[in-house]
Design an enzyme around this catalytic site. Structure first.
Site: not given
Length: 244
Positions: A121-125
């Site tokens: 989920t890194e790219v979403r934050i």
């Protein structure tokens, strides 16, 4: 407050991430306590193998956004899992997100129940899966990893096995792991240590080559304005400003 549960049965030390109210997010304190528990297990001649598991419905939600570990501490923990002279087996019965997948990648064997889900989920934050790439890139399917790194989509357990994130899955993870733990208990400790050294050598070469650069990248991204917006949006349960 104890953040890591410890139990032992027939030479298998079980370490449980035990902060279910925070979805076992990787805080600075949790990373430090897990590192200490692994050090103890590595030095204890009565420990044949380590099982890394969790309480609650989430193995780990990734970095604790309120109290994140320093990137170099997370790098050190992942390397410690790989260098531990005992096999480390991940046991997952819930969800795994972001940095939690780095823990899976650093374990020698990883098994989950069919209810488990996984997502980078890194790219979403507003950041990137930098440090956790150290164990994951050498061990997982590169085309699949590109998709899930770039999109943040969820994987189920079957897809996680296909991509190399998991070793095996089943309805009852303990049934899946029973023959694995039996095999480890029957193996000579010195033989296990040397065999693990063979298996992790190429992964550790990645650490030697890339750890400093990826740790610096992680620190830079987490301190950026984009990450601040992403983390704020996550905590406020809204879409970040870049969503279209």
């Amino acid at each position: 407050m104890t953040l890591i549960g410890r139990t032992r049965a027939r030479g298998v030390e079980t370490l449980s991430l035990d902060v279910p109210e925070r979805r076992n997010a990787l805080s600075a304190a949790l990373v430090a306590e897990l590192a200490d528990a692994l050090t103890d297990a590595g030095r204890d001649g009565g420990v044949r193998a380590v099982v890394l598991t969790h309480t609650g419905n989430t193995f780990s939600a990734g970095a604790d956004l309120r109290d994140p570990p320093a990137p170099q501490d997370l790098t050190g923990l992942l390397k410690q899992l790989l260098e531990l002279p005992k096999p480390v087996v991940a046991r997952v019965t819930g969800h795994v997100r972001a940095g939690g997948l780095g823990l899976l990648g650093a374990c020698d064997i990883a098994a989950a129940s069919d209810a488990a889900t996984f997502a980078f989920t890194e790219v979403r934050i507003g950041v990137a899966p930098a440090v956790i790439s150290l164990p994951l890139l050498p061990r997982t399917d590169p085309r699949a990893l590109a998709r899930y790194y770039l999109t943040g989509e969820r994987l189920d357990a079957a897809e996680a096995v296909r991509t190399g994130l998991l070793t095996a899955y089943g309805e009852d993870v303990d049934e899946v792991l029973a023959p694995v733990l039996d095999g480890l208990r029957r193996a000579a400790p010195e033989a296990l240590a040397e065999t693990k050294r063979l298996l992790t050598a190429r992964v550790l070469e990645t650490f030697d080559r890339d750890a400093a650069d990826l740790t610096a990248l992680s620190a830079r991204l987490f301190s950026s304005a984009t990450a601040r917006e992403g983390m704020t949006a996550f905590l406020e349960r809204r879409d970040p400003e870049w969503t279209v």
